[in-house]
Write an enzyme that holds these catalytic residues in place. Structure first.
Site, PDB file in Angstrom:
ATOM      1  N   ASP A  59     -78.779  61.124  27.025  1.00 44.03           N
ATOM      2  CA  ASP A  59     -79.347  61.568  28.299  1.00 44.03           C
ATOM      3  C   ASP A  59     -80.425  62.603  28.007  1.00 44.03           C
ATOM      4  O   ASP A  59     -80.130  63.703  27.538  1.00 44.03           O
ATOM      5  CB  ASP A  59     -78.244  62.155  29.173  1.00 44.03           C
ATOM      6  CG  ASP A  59     -78.748  62.711  30.492  1.00 44.03           C
ATOM      7  OD1 ASP A  59     -79.953  62.563  30.790  1.00 44.03           O
ATOM      8  OD2 ASP A  59     -77.936  63.305  31.223  1.00 44.03           O
TER       9      ASP A  59
ATOM     10  N   HIS B 135     -71.298  58.307  28.018  1.00 45.11           N
ATOM     11  CA  HIS B 135     -72.596  58.475  27.363  1.00 45.11           C
ATOM     12  C   HIS B 135     -73.523  59.376  28.172  1.00 45.11           C
ATOM     13  O   HIS B 135     -74.736  59.396  27.919  1.00 45.11           O
ATOM     14  CB  HIS B 135     -73.256  57.109  27.144  1.00 45.11           C
ATOM     15  CG  HIS B 135     -72.612  56.312  26.061  1.00 45.11           C
ATOM     16  ND1 HIS B 135     -72.798  54.946  25.911  1.00 45.11           N
ATOM     17  CD2 HIS B 135     -71.760  56.677  25.055  1.00 45.11           C
ATOM     18  CE1 HIS B 135     -72.095  54.517  24.866  1.00 45.11           C
ATOM     19  NE2 HIS B 135     -71.456  55.545  24.344  1.00 45.11           N
TER      20      HIS B 135
ATOM     21  N   ARG C 149     -65.470  60.332  22.005  1.00 44.88           N
ATOM     22  CA  ARG C 149     -65.713  59.047  21.339  1.00 44.88           C
ATOM     23  C   ARG C 149     -64.569  58.702  20.385  1.00 44.88           C
ATOM     24  O   ARG C 149     -64.172  57.526  20.285  1.00 44.88           O
ATOM     25  CB  ARG C 149     -67.038  59.106  20.590  1.00 44.88           C
ATOM     26  CG  ARG C 149     -67.463  57.789  19.944  1.00 44.88           C
ATOM     27  CD  ARG C 149     -68.903  57.879  19.459  1.00 44.88           C
ATOM     28  NE  ARG C 149     -69.355  56.619  18.896  1.00 44.88           N
ATOM     29  CZ  ARG C 149     -69.400  56.342  17.592  1.00 44.88           C
ATOM     30  NH1 ARG C 149     -69.001  57.268  16.713  1.00 44.88           N
ATOM     31  NH2 ARG C 149     -69.826  55.182  17.159  1.00 44.88           N
TER      32      ARG C 149
ATOM     33  N   HIS D 292     -62.483  55.244  20.521  1.00 44.40           N
ATOM     34  CA  HIS D 292     -62.392  54.351  19.375  1.00 44.40           C
ATOM     35  C   HIS D 292     -60.961  54.220  18.866  1.00 44.40           C
ATOM     36  O   HIS D 292     -60.626  53.212  18.235  1.00 44.40           O
ATOM     37  CB  HIS D 292     -63.316  54.842  18.261  1.00 44.40           C
ATOM     38  CG  HIS D 292     -64.749  54.470  18.486  1.00 44.40           C
ATOM     39  ND1 HIS D 292     -65.606  54.137  17.460  1.00 44.40           N
ATOM     40  CD2 HIS D 292     -65.478  54.378  19.621  1.00 44.40           C
ATOM     41  CE1 HIS D 292     -66.799  53.848  17.960  1.00 44.40           C
ATOM     42  NE2 HIS D 292     -66.752  53.998  19.264  1.00 44.40           N
TER      43      HIS D 292
ATOM     44  N   ASP E 196     -52.916  55.625  19.369  1.00 41.76           N
ATOM     45  CA  ASP E 196     -51.858  55.976  18.415  1.00 41.76           C
ATOM     46  C   ASP E 196     -52.361  56.824  17.249  1.00 41.76           C
ATOM     47  O   ASP E 196     -51.659  56.997  16.257  1.00 41.76           O
ATOM     48  CB  ASP E 196     -51.204  54.711  17.872  1.00 41.76           C
ATOM     49  CG  ASP E 196     -52.209  53.780  17.184  1.00 41.76           C
ATOM     50  OD1 ASP E 196     -53.403  54.165  17.059  1.00 41.76           O
ATOM     51  OD2 ASP E 196     -51.811  52.672  16.771  1.00 41.76           O
TER      52      ASP E 196
ATOM     53  N   PRO F  56     -66.494  47.752  21.246  1.00 36.84           N
ATOM     54  CA  PRO F  56     -67.733  47.211  21.820  1.00 36.84           C
ATOM     55  C   PRO F  56     -68.950  47.647  21.011  1.00 36.84           C
ATOM     56  O   PRO F  56     -69.028  48.782  20.534  1.00 36.84           O
ATOM     57  CB  PRO F  56     -67.761  47.824  23.228  1.00 36.84           C
ATOM     58  CG  PRO F  56     -66.356  48.207  23.520  1.00 36.84           C
ATOM     59  CD  PRO F  56     -65.758  48.596  22.199  1.00 36.84           C
TER      60      PRO F  56
ATOM     61  N   ASN G  75     -67.554  52.908  12.982  1.00 39.42           N
ATOM     62  CA  ASN G  75     -67.167  54.301  12.729  1.00 39.42           C
ATOM     63  C   ASN G  75     -67.834  54.936  11.517  1.00 39.42           C
ATOM     64  O   ASN G  75     -68.061  56.161  11.502  1.00 39.42           O
ATOM     65  CB  ASN G  75     -65.645  54.389  12.534  1.00 39.42           C
ATOM     66  CG  ASN G  75     -64.870  54.010  13.773  1.00 39.42           C
ATOM     67  OD1 ASN G  75     -65.282  54.298  14.884  1.00 39.42           O
ATOM     68  ND2 ASN G  75     -63.739  53.355  13.581  1.00 39.42           N
TER      69      ASN G  75
ATOM     70  N   SER H 117     -54.420  56.115  15.030  1.00 42.12           N
ATOM     71  CA  SER H 117     -54.642  55.376  13.786  1.00 42.12           C
ATOM     72  C   SER H 117     -56.033  55.651  13.223  1.00 42.12           C
ATOM     73  O   SER H 117     -56.235  55.571  12.000  1.00 42.12           O
ATOM     74  CB  SER H 117     -54.448  53.873  14.007  1.00 42.12           C
ATOM     75  OG  SER H 117     -55.340  53.373  15.003  1.00 42.12           O
TER      76      SER H 117
END
Length: 347
Positions: A249, A197, A65, A69, A77, A166, A97, A79
């Site tokens: 799941d 996911h 994840r 992100h 990069d 998203p 986040n 960041s």
């Protein structure tokens, strides 16, 4: 070409894409980038993840994840790893986040080990990319040759992180736009990457509206399987603790497999944006959900291909950016804070 045996084309998952992965690589990125300068990079990162998995079964999904992100916000990069400075606000504070993204300390462990073995050589962006591949593989998923050679951003993008990532409440149209906006415009990119996911957890905060007041109707989301709805309501009661974690799941929560797609077909997608892939009438994503549900190799191949495409989003290469010595701060802030052996001191 020299690639760590752990990730060679003879490893599990080679059947899915073989070595045509290189065709999808950015011309400036290549899997053997560290074969001479840091040949132990794969094993160092793998060993940290293996160690973490002994006490934290969530960490593999959390690392994947983080990579996702990172790449959706101005490219891959690193960041997302930067802490707040006088020049910018950290992406860690952005709504998608904050109190959610995790695993930063694990990336720090990898970076510390790599700085000792190969000082000023492996970028934090490449660490995230490699760690994601290893996390998937160790959880039962595919292997692929990871194109490498990224450099690290010297700034973070708080505002963009709030808008580019998203949302779990997105409709299919909104999902498609978010993916297309960063260059992932194929239905297979969206459906395959959503398959991340297949393991991991989400907070009740992102689920509760579907259970009690979907789209302001005071009713549950009609696409939810009734028995699954009852189970989720027990885990996430109305006005309950929104930080409670729920498995994406319910069948194989820590395994990277294709059960996610079977869940969608059965109305058991945990978050709205996932279920939209199958429950939106006439959607071009439905055949892919059906295919990946019935054919693990098709899913694994599509996922590996999409991960390479995502990993190639706007990478910094050559003399762009820098190779951070500490993934949390740009190098200009840590000059003069090194030990005699060149290792950055704890901050």
């Amino acid at each position: 070409m020299v690639v760590s045996p752990f990730f060679s084309c003879s490893a599990m998952g080679a059947l899915i894409l073989g070595c045509l992965l290189l065709q999808a690589s950015n011309a400036q990125l290549r899997p053997d980038f560290y074969s001479r300068t840091c040949p132990s990079v794969f094993n160092i990162i793998k060993n940290v993840i293996v160690d973490e998995l002994q006490t934290d079964p969530r960490i593999a999904a959390s690392i994947l994840r983080l990579h996702f992100h990172d790449c959706f916000v101005r490219g891959c990069d690193a960041s997302i790893l930067l802490d707040t400075s006088k020049s910018f606000r950290t992406e860690k504070d952005a709504a998608p986040n904050v109190n959610s993204a995790r695993g930063f300390n694990v990336i720090d462990r990898m970076k510390t080990a790599l700085e000792r073995a190969c000082p000023r050589t492996v970028s934090c962006a490449d660490i995230l990319t490699i760690a994601s591949q290893i996390s998937v593989l160790l959880s039962g998923g595919p292997s692929w040759a990871v194109p490498l050679g990224r450099r690290d951003s010297v700034e973070a993008f708080f505002d963009l992180a709030n808008t580019a990532l998203p949302s779990p409440f997105f409709t299919l149209a909104q999902l498609k736009k978010a993916f297309a906006d960063v260059g992932l415009n194929r239905p297979s990119d969206l459906v395959a990457l959503s398959g991340g996911h297949t393991f991991g957890r989400a907070r009740c905060l992102f689920v509760t509206a579907r259970l009690y007041n979907f789209n302001g109707t005071n009713r549950p989301d009609p696409t939810l399987n009734p028995s699954y709805l009852a189970d989720l309501r027990r885990l996430c009661p109305r006005n309950g603790n929104g930080t409670v974690l729920v498995n994406f799941d319910v069948m194989t929560p820590n395994t990277f497999d294709n059960q996610f797609y079977t869940n969608l077909r059965n109305g058991k997608g945990l978050i709205q944006s996932d279920q939209e892939l199958f429950s939106t009438p006439g959607a071009d994503t439905i055949p892919l959900v059906n295919l990946y549900s019935s054919n693990t190799l098709s899913f694994f191949g599509a996922f590996a291909d999409a991960m390479i495409r995502m990993g190639n989003l706007r990478p910094l290469t050559g003399t762009q950016g820098e190779i951070r010595q500490n993934c949390r701060v740009v190098n200009s802030r840590i000059r003069g804070m090194e030990n005699d052996d060149g290792v950055v001191s704890s901050m």
